[in-house]
Write a protein that holds these residues in place. Structure first.
Motif, short mmCIF file in Angstrom:
data_model
loop_
_atom_site.label_atom_id
_atom_site.label_comp_id
_atom_site.label_asym_id
_atom_site.label_seq_id
_atom_site.Cartn_x
_atom_site.Cartn_y
_atom_site.Cartn_z
N SER A 36 -14.59 -25.17 -16.32
CA SER A 36 -15.04 -24.92 -17.51
C SER A 36 -16.34 -24.40 -17.70
N TYR A 37 -16.67 -23.43 -18.83
CA TYR A 37 -18.16 -22.98 -18.91
C TYR A 37 -18.67 -22.72 -20.27
N LEU A 38 -19.72 -23.68 -20.43
CA LEU A 38 -20.39 -23.67 -21.61
C LEU A 38 -21.59 -22.82 -21.80
N HIS A 39 -21.70 -22.25 -22.78
CA HIS A 39 -22.65 -21.20 -23.36
C HIS A 39 -23.78 -21.91 -24.32
N VAL A 40 -24.79 -22.08 -24.17
CA VAL A 40 -25.64 -22.72 -25.29
C VAL A 40 -26.45 -21.65 -25.73
N THR A 41 -26.66 -21.64 -26.76
CA THR A 41 -27.51 -20.50 -27.73
C THR A 41 -28.42 -21.57 -28.61
N THR A 42 -29.81 -21.37 -28.51
CA THR A 42 -30.62 -21.88 -29.50
C THR A 42 -30.97 -21.25 -30.52
N LEU A 43 -30.71 -21.55 -31.92
CA LEU A 43 -31.11 -20.88 -33.04
C LEU A 43 -32.63 -20.86 -33.26
N SER A 44 -33.16 -20.04 -34.30
CA SER A 44 -34.49 -20.03 -34.73
C SER A 44 -34.76 -21.28 -35.61
N LYS A 45 -36.07 -21.38 -35.77
CA LYS A 45 -36.56 -22.83 -36.60
C LYS A 45 -35.70 -22.89 -37.86
N SER A 46 -35.35 -21.90 -38.54
CA SER A 46 -34.94 -21.65 -40.06
C SER A 46 -33.76 -22.25 -40.05
N HIS A 47 -32.86 -22.15 -39.01
CA HIS A 47 -31.71 -23.00 -38.86
C HIS A 47 -31.64 -24.40 -38.61
N ARG A 48 -30.70 -25.09 -39.20
CA ARG A 48 -30.61 -26.70 -39.14
C ARG A 48 -29.21 -26.99 -39.06
N THR A 49 -28.57 -26.43 -38.08
CA THR A 49 -26.93 -26.54 -37.90
C THR A 49 -26.62 -26.65 -36.61
N VAL A 50 -25.57 -27.22 -36.20
CA VAL A 50 -24.93 -27.38 -34.80
C VAL A 50 -23.50 -27.17 -34.85
N SER A 51 -23.26 -26.13 -33.91
CA SER A 51 -21.92 -25.53 -33.87
C SER A 51 -21.20 -25.64 -32.75
N LEU A 52 -19.72 -26.09 -32.69
CA LEU A 52 -18.78 -25.76 -31.66
C LEU A 52 -17.91 -24.55 -31.67
N ARG A 53 -18.03 -23.97 -30.53
CA ARG A 53 -17.07 -22.85 -30.61
C ARG A 53 -16.12 -22.98 -29.39
N PHE A 54 -14.99 -23.54 -29.52
CA PHE A 54 -14.08 -23.67 -28.53
C PHE A 54 -12.95 -22.92 -28.54
N PRO A 55 -12.94 -21.85 -28.29
CA PRO A 55 -11.75 -20.89 -28.77
C PRO A 55 -10.45 -21.40 -28.00
N ASP A 56 -10.48 -22.00 -26.66
CA ASP A 56 -9.23 -22.29 -26.13
C ASP A 56 -8.22 -23.10 -27.02
N ILE A 57 -8.86 -24.00 -27.80
CA ILE A 57 -8.38 -25.01 -28.66
C ILE A 57 -8.29 -24.47 -30.10
N ASP A 58 -8.91 -23.36 -30.06
CA ASP A 58 -9.02 -22.92 -31.63
C ASP A 58 -9.96 -23.55 -32.41
N LEU A 59 -10.89 -24.55 -31.80
CA LEU A 59 -11.64 -25.03 -32.65
C LEU A 59 -13.10 -24.36 -32.93
N ASP A 60 -13.50 -24.23 -34.18
CA ASP A 60 -14.83 -23.77 -34.53
C ASP A 60 -15.25 -24.64 -36.07
N HIS A 61 -16.55 -24.97 -35.49
CA HIS A 61 -17.10 -26.22 -36.59
C HIS A 61 -18.49 -26.34 -36.57
N THR A 62 -19.10 -26.34 -37.93
CA THR A 62 -20.51 -26.39 -37.86
C THR A 62 -20.89 -27.83 -38.53
#
Ligand SMILES: Nc1ncnc2c1ncn2[C@@H]1O[C@H](COP(=O)(O)OP(=O)(O)O)[C@@H](O)[C@H]1O
Ligand SMILES: C[C@@](O)(CCOP(=O)(O)O)CC(=O)O
Length: 447
Positions: A36-62
Motif C-alpha cells: 500500500s502507498y499513502l500520499h500525504v498533502t498538507t494544505l495551506s493555513k486557509s483550509h481546515r479540512t481533512v480528506s481521505l481519498r481511497f480510490p481502491d474502495i471508492d471512498l472519498d470523504h472530507t
C-alpha cells in the motif's frame, strides 16, 4: 508548510504453519512486495479540512477538522500519547466517532459502506488519538497493489501506513536514515506497530497482531498463539532471505472460519492422526526456523533454497491431508510441478484463496513463460513478487528520480498519484524496490 510525502507498507503471506498455529504451534509469515502507498498533502493555513481519498474502495470523504470530537479524545482520563500501548478500543471514544462515520458514503451499498466505514474508522481513531484540533489541513490519498480482502494483509498494510504518516506529522519518529542504529530503528518500528495494531482493531475487532508486525518490520516473523486469550508472541526473523515468489490467486472464495472448523472436526474424528499431522507441520516450521537462524546459513547456497523449497512442498502435503486444499489450488501446484520450476504450497486458511511458489533460480525461461501463459489461460490471477523484503518505507519529500528530465527529480503530487491507471503504473511511478537504484525511499532496518 510541510512538503507532500509518502509512506508505503507491504502485505504478507503465511509461509509455514497455518492451521497448526490455531493449536499453539508456531507459524512463519513474511512480507510480499505488493504494497500500500499513502500520499500525504498538507494544505495551506486557509483550509481546515481533512480528506481521505481511497480510490481502491471508492471512498472519498472530507471532514471539518474543528467538528471532530477532540474534547472526548483529549479528556485527561482518555488521552493517549504517541508512546502508549493501546490494547483495546475505548467504547466512549468509539461512540464519539460514530456520528462522523455515519456521514461517510451514505448512498453506497451496504457492503461498500462496511468497507468504507472500516477504513474511515481506523483513520479517525488514529487521527483523533495522535493529532489535535490544530493539526494542519491534509489530504490522505491511498492506493494499494494488494488485492483487498484476499488474506494478504491489505488492512494491516494500510494501518501501518496511516500510523507512520500520523506519527511523522507530529514529529515523533526519528529517521528513517541509512546509518540509524539498530536499536533506535526498533524503537520507531515498535511505536508504529503499536498504533497500526489499534487501526487493525478498528477494522478487525480482535486481530492477532501478526500482519501489522510483519508489515511494519519487514522480512518475516515467527508467531505463536498463547493460551487463555493472551496476544500471540511475535518474534522478528531478520535473516529471512529475499526470494522471488510467484503468488497465484485461485479466485475461489474461502472462509477462514470454515476451514478452521474443518480441521477441528477432523481432529475430533481422528485425534491421533490429526495431531501427528499438526506436529509434523510444527516440525516443518521449526526446521525452516533452524535453517534461517543457523550461523552457517547462506541465502545464495542452492542447497539451502532446495531445503526451504522441500519444506514448502511437505507443508502443502500436510495441509492437503488436513483437508484444506481445493481442486483449484491443486491445479496450480500440478502446473508448477509439471513445469518443474519451483515448490508450491497453499497459503492461509486454504479451501481456495492463494498459493505461493518459490521459483528455482535456474528455472528455464521458456518453461516459466509457458507456466504463466497456462495460469492466465485457466483464469488464475498471478503476481510476481518478492518474499521477505523491507517493511514500512518513507519518501520525504515525495520526489523520486524516475528517469524523467525534471531537475531535482520528479515531484509526486496527489493528482499524478491518483491518475496512475493501474497497479503497474503505480509501481512505475512510486514503487518500492521497482527500480533498483531509485533513490528516495528509506526504511528502518534493524539488524
Ligand atoms: N486499498 C485499500 N484502500 C482502503 N482500504 C483498504 C484497502 N485495502 C484494505 N482496506 C481495508 O481493509 C479491509 C480488508 O481487510 P481484510 O478483509 O482483513 O483483508 P486482508 O486479509 O487483505 O487484510 C477493507 O474492508 C478495508 O477497510
Ligand atoms: C488458518 C489460519 O491459521 C490462518 C488463516 O489465514 P488467512 O485468514 O487465510 O489469512 C487461521 C488463524 O491463524 O487464525
Amino acid at each position: 508548510m510541510a512538503p507532500a510525502f509518502m509512506v508505503s507498507a507491504p502485505g504478507k503471506v503465511i509461509v509455514f504453519g497455518e492451521h497448526a498455529v490455531v493449536y499453539g504451534k508456531p507459524a512463519m509469515a513474511a512480507t510480499i512486495s505488493l504494497r500500500s502507498y499513502l500520499h500525504v498533502t498538507t494544505l495551506s493555513k486557509s483550509h481546515r479540512t481533512v480528506s481521505l481519498r481511497f480510490p481502491d474502495i471508492d471512498l472519498d470523504h472530507t471532514w471539518d477538522i474543528e467538528t471532530l470530537p477532540w474534547d472526548v479524545f483529549s479528556a485527561p482520563s482518555k488521552k493517549k500519547y504517541y508512546y502508549d500501548r493501546v490494547t483495546s478500543l475505548d467504547q466512549e471514544l468509539v461512540d464519539a466517532i460514530k456520528p462522523h462515520l455515519s456521514v461517510v458514503s451514505p448512498n453506497a451499498s451496504p457492503d461498500a459502506r462496511k468497507v468504507h466505514h472500516a477504513s474511515a474508522f481506523a483513520f479517525l481513531y488514529l487521527y483523533l488519538s495522535l493529532g489535535s484540533p490544530k493539526s494542519s489541513a491534509c489530504i490522505y490519498t491511498l492506493r494499494s497493489t494488494l488485492p483487498v480482502g484476499a488474506g494478504l494483509g491489505s488492512s494491516a498494510s494500510i494501518c501501518v501506513c496511516l500510523s507512520t504518516a500520523l506519527l511523522l506529522q507530529i514529529r515523533t519518529l526519528a529517521g528513517p536514515h541509512a546509518d540509524q542504529p539498530s536499536d533506535e530503528s526498533e524503537v520507531q518500528l515498535e511505536r508504529i506497530n503499536r498504533w497500526a495494531f489499534v487501526g487493525e482493531m478498528c477494522i478487525h475487532g480482535n486481530p492477532s497482531g501478526v500482519d501489522n508486525t510483519v508489515s511494519a518490520g519487514g522480512k518475516a516473523v515467527v508467531y505463536k498463539r498463547e493460551v487463555s486469550g493472551r496476544p500471540p508472541t511475535v518474534t522478528p526473523l531478520r535473516a529471512f532471505p529475499e526470494l522471488p515468489l510467484l503468488l497465484v490467486n485461485s479466485r475461489h472464495p474461502r472462509s477462514t472460519g470454515t476451514q478452521v472448523a474443518k480441521v477441528g472436526a477432523l481432529k475430533e474424528a481422528h485425534p491421533t492422526v490429526t495431531n501427528q499431522l499438526l506436529d509434523a507441520i510444527h516440525e516443518v516450521t521449526d526446521s525452516a526456523y533452524k535453517l534461517l537462524t543457523s550461523p552457517d546459513y547462506n541465502k545464495d547456497d542452492p542447497a539451502s533454497l532446495q531445503y526451504l523449497g522441500e519444506l514448502i512442498q511437505i507443508n502443502h502435503g500436510l495441509l492437503t491431508s488436513l483437508g484444506v486444499s481445493h481442486p483449484r489450488l491443486e491445479r496450480i501446484r500440478e502446473l508448477v510441478d509439471y513445469a518443474g520450476i519451483g515448490w508450491t504450497k497453499l497459503t492461509g486458511a486454504g479451501g481456495g484463496g492463494c498459493a505461493i511458489t518459490i521459483l528455482k533460480p535456474e528455472a528455464d525461461v521458456e518453461k516459466v513463460k509457458g507456466l504463466m501463459d497456462q495460469l492466465d489461460a485457466e483464469g488464475f490471477e498471478r503476481f510476481e513478487t518478492t518474499l521477505g523484503g523491507d517493511g514500512v518505507g518513507v519518501l520525504w519529500p515525495a520526489v523520486l528520480q524516475n528517469g524523467t528530465d525534471e531537475e531535482g527529480g520528479e515531484e509526486i503530487d496527489q493528482e499524478k498519484f491518483l491518475n496512475a491507471p493501474d497497479t503497474a503504473a503505480i509501481e512505475d511511478l512510486v514503487g518500492v524496490g521497482v527500480q533498483e537504484k531509485r533513490d528516495g525511499w528509506k526504511f528502518w532496518r534493524p539488524t
